[in-house]
Design an enzyme around this catalytic site. Structure first.
Site, PDB file in Angstrom:
ATOM      1  CG  LEU A 127      -1.937  -1.186   1.275  1.00 47.18           C
ATOM      2  CD1 LEU A 127      -2.772  -1.114   2.534  1.00 47.18           C
ATOM      3  CD2 LEU A 127      -2.850  -1.227   0.047  1.00 47.18           C
ATOM      4  CG  ASP A 174       3.896   2.669  -5.528  1.00 44.89           C
ATOM      5  OD1 ASP A 174       2.940   2.333  -6.253  1.00 44.89           O
ATOM      6  OD2 ASP A 174       4.767   1.882  -5.136  1.00 44.89           O
TER       7      ASP A 174
HETATM    8  C1  GLA Z   1       5.439  -1.454  -6.703  1.00 42.55           C
HETATM    9  C2  GLA Z   1       6.217  -0.336  -7.393  1.00 42.55           C
HETATM   10  C3  GLA Z   1       5.325   0.390  -8.405  1.00 42.55           C
HETATM   11  C4  GLA Z   1       4.668  -0.604  -9.367  1.00 42.55           C
HETATM   12  C5  GLA Z   1       3.988  -1.725  -8.583  1.00 42.55           C
HETATM   13  C6  GLA Z   1       3.433  -2.796  -9.472  1.00 42.55           C
HETATM   14  O1  GLA Z   1       4.413  -0.909  -5.922  1.00 42.55           O
HETATM   15  O2  GLA Z   1       6.686   0.588  -6.445  1.00 42.55           O
HETATM   16  O3  GLA Z   1       6.080   1.344  -9.108  1.00 42.55           O
HETATM   17  O4  GLA Z   1       5.596  -1.098 -10.282  1.00 42.55           O
HETATM   18  O5  GLA Z   1       4.891  -2.336  -7.670  1.00 42.55           O
HETATM   19  O6  GLA Z   1       2.399  -2.292 -10.254  1.00 42.55           O
END
Ligand code: GLA
Length: 388
Positions: A127, A174
């Site tokens: 998360l 994120d």
């Molecule tokens: C992690 C990475 C994101 C993305 C997700 C998969 O959360 O930090 O940048 O690549 O995995 O979608």
């Protein structure tokens, strides 16, 4: 933990700034942000909170309340990754330090601060607790010094800090979601053009997050392996389409023709990415025409692909998704985030959410002997800084 009162206890003064940095959930578009694809995350209620003020010493002193750890480092010389006593910065401190480093590198002024922070985003659960911390500190330093920098750029700088300072090869999703969240909306974000817009979530639905409680080590190496497989697919597919620079440039139809020439494992990985990108576009269209059922079906399809083609799910997460499918009110369910443990995201009709949660908790305990933590979530605003 109340960060304002903890600040007062520790520093014997009142804080001047209060920062809220939300976690994020991703509704669709998993493992496509490092392939130039579009994603569909939302910022959530769970957040990191920072209470802070400028420090007289010009040093940066941070108390990570949840870890019961503190650190002091100088804003200069951060490339050495040492605290003021010459000791190596522990990993948790490298996130804020990396942000200070990248901001100074790019000519943004960094004030010395004293701060305490605490988060209710479960760590390592997919998360984005780390991105929340990064962007929250970046927004705090921006507010203190008043320099001009839009939220998207701030997110990009934080991603760079995580890539180059902490050494985690994450994409931009994120940091973007925590920086740019919009209340009650999912965010369509094209990670190639950086175009983005909020989309209202379907009426009368809620987001339910179910934490499997499972955390895996070796997540970083598995993530890097997946990235490498995508790069290899691009390299090999150039034979058929010389101009491509990422899997975003290959349509599902082209993939059906050329994918056959790829080695089996690379083909599986690339197939997930190409089809997941198409699923995000279909999901946005479904939301626009209020077709909740199709949206849910795309979430389930996304999960099956992450499980069977990208192979980043784990049995406990698969149990949560298959239980959800047969519970009252469930529209769609899938794993969310990088994978290898963590959480599922479920879109559920609000009127049936209690029965849904009961069934999920009971079923998970029955099937795995483990307790899932289940939260009802709301799409929330992005990072905010308040003068108090
Ligand atoms: C992690 C990475 C994101 C993305 C997700 C998969 O959360 O930090 O940048 O690549 O995995 O979608």
């Amino acid at each position: 933990m109340n960060v304002e009162s903890q600040y007062s206890l520790i520093f014997n003064a009142k804080p001047r700034w209060l920062v809220r940095g939300p976690g994020r959930v991703n509704l669709l578009g998993e493992h496509v942000d490092y392939n130039g694809g579009p994603v569909l995350p939302a910022a959530i209620d769970q957040a990191v909170w920072i209470a802070a003020d400028v420090s007289k010493s010009e040093l940066i002193t941070l108390h990570a309340l949840d870890l019961k750890e503190k650190i002091t480092f100088a804003a200069e010389g951060l490339e050495k990754k040492l605290d003021i006593n010459g000791r190596p910065l522990p990993t948790w401190a490298q996130y804020p330090a990396g942000v200070a480093w990248i901001l100074s590198q790019n000519g943004y002024k960094i004030e010395g601060i004293q701060a305490v922070y605490s988060s209710n985003i479960p760590m390592g659960s997919g998360l984005s607790s780390s991105a929340a911390i990064e962007v929250a500190f970046a927004a705090l330093w921006q507010m203190i010094s008043g320099w001009d920098c839009d939220r998207l750029r701030l997110a990009q700088l934080c991603q760079k800090a995580e890539n180059e300072y902490v050494g985690v090869a994450c994409g931009i999703m994120d940091q973007f979601a925590t920086a740019c969240g919009v209340k009650d909306h999912a965010l369509y974000f094209d990670t190639r053009s950086f175009e983005w817009y909020p989309i209202p979530l379907p009426k009368d639905t809620v987001i339910v997050i179910a934490d499997s409680g499972m955390r895996r080590s070796l997540t970083h190496s598995a993530y890097n392996e997946r990235r490498a497989a995508c790069e290899e697919a691009v390299r090999l597919l150039k034979k058929f389409k010389p101009d491509i620079t990422s899997l975003r440039d290959i349509s599902p139809t082209e993939f059906a023709a050329y994918g056959e020439y790829l080695p089996a494992l690379i083909k599986k990985r690339a197939e997930h990415v190409v089809k997941e990108i198409a699923r995000v576009e279909s999901a946005v269209n479904a939301l626009r025409r209020d077709d909740t059922e199709s949206f849910g079906a795309l979430m389930f399809a996304g999960h099956a692909s992450l499980r069977d083609y990208y192979e980043v799910s784990i049995p406990e997460i698969d149990v949560l998704v298959s239980l959800a499918r047969n519970l009252p009110g469930c529209i769609g369910a899938r794993m969310t985030g990088g994978g290898f443990g963590g959480c599922t995201v479920n879109l559920v009709w609000a009127a049936q959410v209690n029965d849904f949660i009961d069934g999920l908790e009971r079923g998970y305990l029955e099937k795995t002997g483990k307790q899932a933590k289940v939260y009802v979530c709301h799409a929330s605003e992005g990072t905010s800084v308040t003068c108090i």
